[in-house]
Design an enzyme around this catalytic site. Structure first.
Site, PDB file in Angstrom:
ATOM      1  N   CYS A   2      12.624   3.063   0.102  1.00 22.12           N
ATOM      2  CA  CYS A   2      13.942   3.629   0.305  1.00 22.12           C
ATOM      3  C   CYS A   2      14.375   4.484  -0.881  1.00 22.12           C
ATOM      4  CB  CYS A   2      14.979   2.527   0.480  1.00 22.12           C
ATOM      5  SG  CYS A   2      14.559   1.377   1.794  1.00 22.12           S
ATOM      6  N   GLY A  28      11.983   7.695   2.492  1.00 21.20           N
ATOM      7  CA  GLY A  28      12.233   6.958   3.735  1.00 21.20           C
ATOM      8  C   GLY A  28      12.624   7.897   4.849  1.00 21.20           C
ATOM      9  N   ASN A 102      17.240  -0.354  -2.680  1.00 19.01           N
ATOM     10  CA  ASN A 102      15.829   0.023  -2.732  1.00 19.01           C
ATOM     11  C   ASN A 102      15.088  -1.135  -3.385  1.00 19.01           C
ATOM     12  OD1 ASN A 102      13.866   2.440  -4.656  1.00 19.01           O
ATOM     13  ND2 ASN A 102      13.311   1.281  -2.856  1.00 19.01           N
ATOM     14  N   GLY A 103      14.140  -1.695  -2.663  1.00 23.85           N
ATOM     15  CA  GLY A 103      13.386  -2.830  -3.190  1.00 23.85           C
ATOM     16  C   GLY A 103      13.183  -3.852  -2.100  1.00 23.85           C
ATOM     17  N   TYR A 247       1.615   7.653  -6.029  1.00 24.57           N
ATOM     18  CA  TYR A 247       1.809   8.227  -4.697  1.00 24.57           C
ATOM     19  C   TYR A 247       3.269   8.494  -4.341  1.00 24.57           C
ATOM     20  CZ  TYR A 247       2.322   8.239   0.406  1.00 24.57           C
ATOM     21  OH  TYR A 247       2.670   8.541   1.679  1.00 24.57           O
TER      22      TYR A 247
HETATM   23  P1  AMP Z   1      -5.560   5.172   5.064  1.00 29.34           P
HETATM   24  O1  AMP Z   1      -6.069   5.977   6.166  1.00 29.34           O
HETATM   25  O2  AMP Z   1      -4.840   3.947   5.561  1.00 29.34           O
HETATM   26  O3  AMP Z   1      -6.607   4.820   4.041  1.00 29.34           O
HETATM   27  O4  AMP Z   1      -4.457   6.039   4.308  1.00 29.34           O
HETATM   28  C1  AMP Z   1      -4.694   6.701   3.118  1.00 29.34           C
HETATM   29  C2  AMP Z   1      -3.627   7.744   2.879  1.00 29.34           C
HETATM   30  O5  AMP Z   1      -2.328   7.154   2.955  1.00 29.34           O
HETATM   31  C3  AMP Z   1      -3.765   8.388   1.510  1.00 29.34           C
HETATM   32  O6  AMP Z   1      -3.935   9.780   1.713  1.00 29.34           O
HETATM   33  C4  AMP Z   1      -2.458   8.112   0.805  1.00 29.34           C
HETATM   34  O7  AMP Z   1      -1.924   9.290   0.237  1.00 29.34           O
HETATM   35  C5  AMP Z   1      -1.525   7.597   1.872  1.00 29.34           C
HETATM   36  N1  AMP Z   1      -0.729   6.434   1.438  1.00 29.34           N
HETATM   37  C6  AMP Z   1      -0.960   5.593   0.426  1.00 29.34           C
HETATM   38  N2  AMP Z   1      -0.011   4.629   0.366  1.00 29.34           N
HETATM   39  C7  AMP Z   1       0.845   4.870   1.361  1.00 29.34           C
HETATM   40  C8  AMP Z   1       2.046   4.246   1.823  1.00 29.34           C
HETATM   41  N3  AMP Z   1       2.538   3.164   1.230  1.00 29.34           N
HETATM   42  N4  AMP Z   1       2.673   4.782   2.891  1.00 29.34           N
HETATM   43  C9  AMP Z   1       2.165   5.877   3.507  1.00 29.34           C
HETATM   44  N5  AMP Z   1       1.046   6.515   3.122  1.00 29.34           N
HETATM   45  C10 AMP Z   1       0.378   6.030   2.065  1.00 29.34           C
END
Ligand code: AMP
Length: 465
Positions: A2, A28, A102-103, A247
């Site tokens: 968030c 979000g 947020n948290g 990220y």
């Molecule tokens: P996956 O296909 O599940 O391995 O997704 C990897 C991708 O998700 C990477 O390109 C990351 O940039 C992105 N990513 C990493 N953490 C998150 C998150 N918490 N929420 C959404 N996307 C994420």
């Protein structure tokens, strides 16, 4: 995850809150909301969807008042529905009160069941509702005192902004998991205070960053004054979320006192030193992998190329045609540039692998477009443990690195080589921000705050301190 905002003392408080939320949309995309106080009368609007769609000019004109708080939500606790959209508003014995959070509170279920046994009635399934009940319980004591007592009972991560009839309160948990900063804006000879999750929101409204709200600090904006209190014994260790750098946060923000962009290029440089490879081009997975790929390219001397192009108009509203056409998958978001990739040995840089499905599709896409070799480089250590402090991650079983070795993951995604940044290299910046200031439980299983609601994980985790 968030994003939160609080605006104190501005005739157009809701407009400023709207702009700040717009800048923090990446934190979000499920729902958004703003609550204002117009001389003690509350006005509120919350809706599912994106900020720009929710807050039309018409809606904003119905939110008068010179104090406002706002929220963008991606659910990590409670389901995704309007009843769980923030800010959360109550009317109780002391008047109106609203909160944006947020948290993630890690003893929410435990506290909720205790409160329910005592007769409290809950309207939603969001964790910060317990804070509102705890605040309502403190009898006739002033809000500040009731707040300190309430915060003493909750565990987990929180950056809060509260709106009450006379003012605004910002509070950050004693370990400082989530970011929160305060800024100032001069307007018609008056000073406006702005509290936001990320500094990119201050930039948009032309506010100046004053400072971070410290872990465990409470800032009270009331009757035209700013006061701060630090009622908690400072935590021995901070637990600032390292994933904000990897990220989550926008690269143009300053988070925990450091520029996110600089951190990300630094991870990329460290990755190039640790895992070099002979290649012709460095290609990022846009957008999240771009700064790390720039760092990798600079350090290795291998040219940076945009071999994948992202469609920026893909929102949550994209409706994929059913079986009549085909399954688009990652192609909706990313398209390869054949002219760049053909015949090349490619270093492909991304920030993380979660389930592994994105990387698998990307490697295939690069190879289908003529890449001779694909060397996947990840600018973080393997994501092995779920986050319980506010980042949306799947269960431990779904995290590919929790059950597969790096070699098995390489095989699964079909890359010629795969390497992650090590825990050691992650802290390339350690001389100026010690690693003890960060939570990296997603990589290490060292959860820095008790997980009362997750006894199974608590047992599996390496330690809590
Ligand atoms: P996956 O296909 O599940 O391995 O997704 C990897 C991708 O998700 C990477 O390109 C990351 O940039 C992105 N990513 C990493 N953490 C998150 C998150 N918490 N929420 C959404 N996307 C994420």
């Amino acid at each position: 995850m968030c994003g939160i905002v609080g605006i104190y003392n501005h005739a157009e408080a809701s407009n400023l809150a709207y702009l700040c939320l717009y800048a923090m949309q990446h934190r979000g995309q499920e729902s958004g909301g703003i609550v204002t106080s117009e001389d003690g009368t509350f006005h509120q609007y919350r809706e599912m969807g994106l900020i720009n769609d929710i807050f039309t000019r018409d809606v904003l004109t119905k939110l008068p008042g010179n104090i406002a708080i706002g929220h963008v939500r991606y659910s990590t606790s409670g389901d995704s529905s309007l009843k769980n959209a923030y800010p959360f508003v109550i009317k109780y014995a002391h008047g109106w009160l609203a909160v944006a959070h947020n948290g993630n509170l890690t003893n929410y279920k435990k506290l909720r069941s205790e409160l329910e046994k005592e007769g409290s009635i809950f309207q939603a399934t969001v964790d910060s509702e317990v804070v509102m009940h705890l605040l309502a319980k403190g009898g006739a004591a002033p809000l500040e005192e009731r707040l300190i007592k309430a915060l003493q009972r909750i565990k987990g991560s929180y950056s809060f902004v509260f709106l009450y009839e006379d003012g605004l309160i910002a509070a950050r948990d004693p370990k400082g998991f989530r970011p929160l900063v305060i800024g100032e804006l001069q307007h018609n000879g008056q000073k406006t205070h702005v509290v936001v999750s990320e500094t990119c929101a201050l930039d948009l409204i032309g506010a100046k960053l004053v400072r971070e709200i410290e872990p465990g600090e409470i800032v009270i904006l009331e009757k035209g004054t700013v006061r701060n209190i630090k009622p908690f014994t400072p935590a021995k260790k901070r637990a600032q979320c390292i994933f904000e750098y990897i990220y989550f946060a926008r690269p143009d923000s300053n988070v925990f006192g450091r520029d996110v962009y600089v951190m990300r290029t630094g991870f990329g440089r460290a990755l190039a030193r640790e895992h070099p490879v002979k290649a012709d081009i460095v290609v990022p997975v846009p957008d999240s992998g771009v700064p790390a790929a720039i760092g990798y390219s600079e350090e290795s001397g291998i040219p940076f190329q945009m071999g994948l192009i992202r469609n920026h108009y893909v929102g949550r509203t994209f409706i994929e045609p059913k079986k009549e056409i085909r399954h688009f998958g990652v192609k909706i978001k990313l398209n390869p540039v054949r002219g760049v990739l053909e015949g090349k040995r490619v270093v492909c840089v991304d920030d993380s692998i979660v389930r592994g499905t994105t990387s698998q599709k990307i490697v295939k896409m690069l190879k289908d477009s003529g890449a001779k070799e694909v060397h996947m480089r990840i600018s973080a250590p393997p994501t092995v443990w779920p986050c319980f402090y506010g980042i949306d991650t799947p269960t431990r079983e779904e995290l590919i690195a929790s059950s597969k070795s790096v070699e098995e993951i390489r095989e699964f995604i079909g890359a010629d080589s795969l390497a992650y940044l090590s825990q050691e290299s992650l802290y390339w910046f350690e001389k100026t921000s010690p690693r003890e200031w960060f939570c990296d439980a997603c990589f290490t299983g060292d959860y820095p705050e008790e997980l009362d609601d997750m006894p199974e994980i608590e047992k599996m985790a390496k330690k809590t301190s």
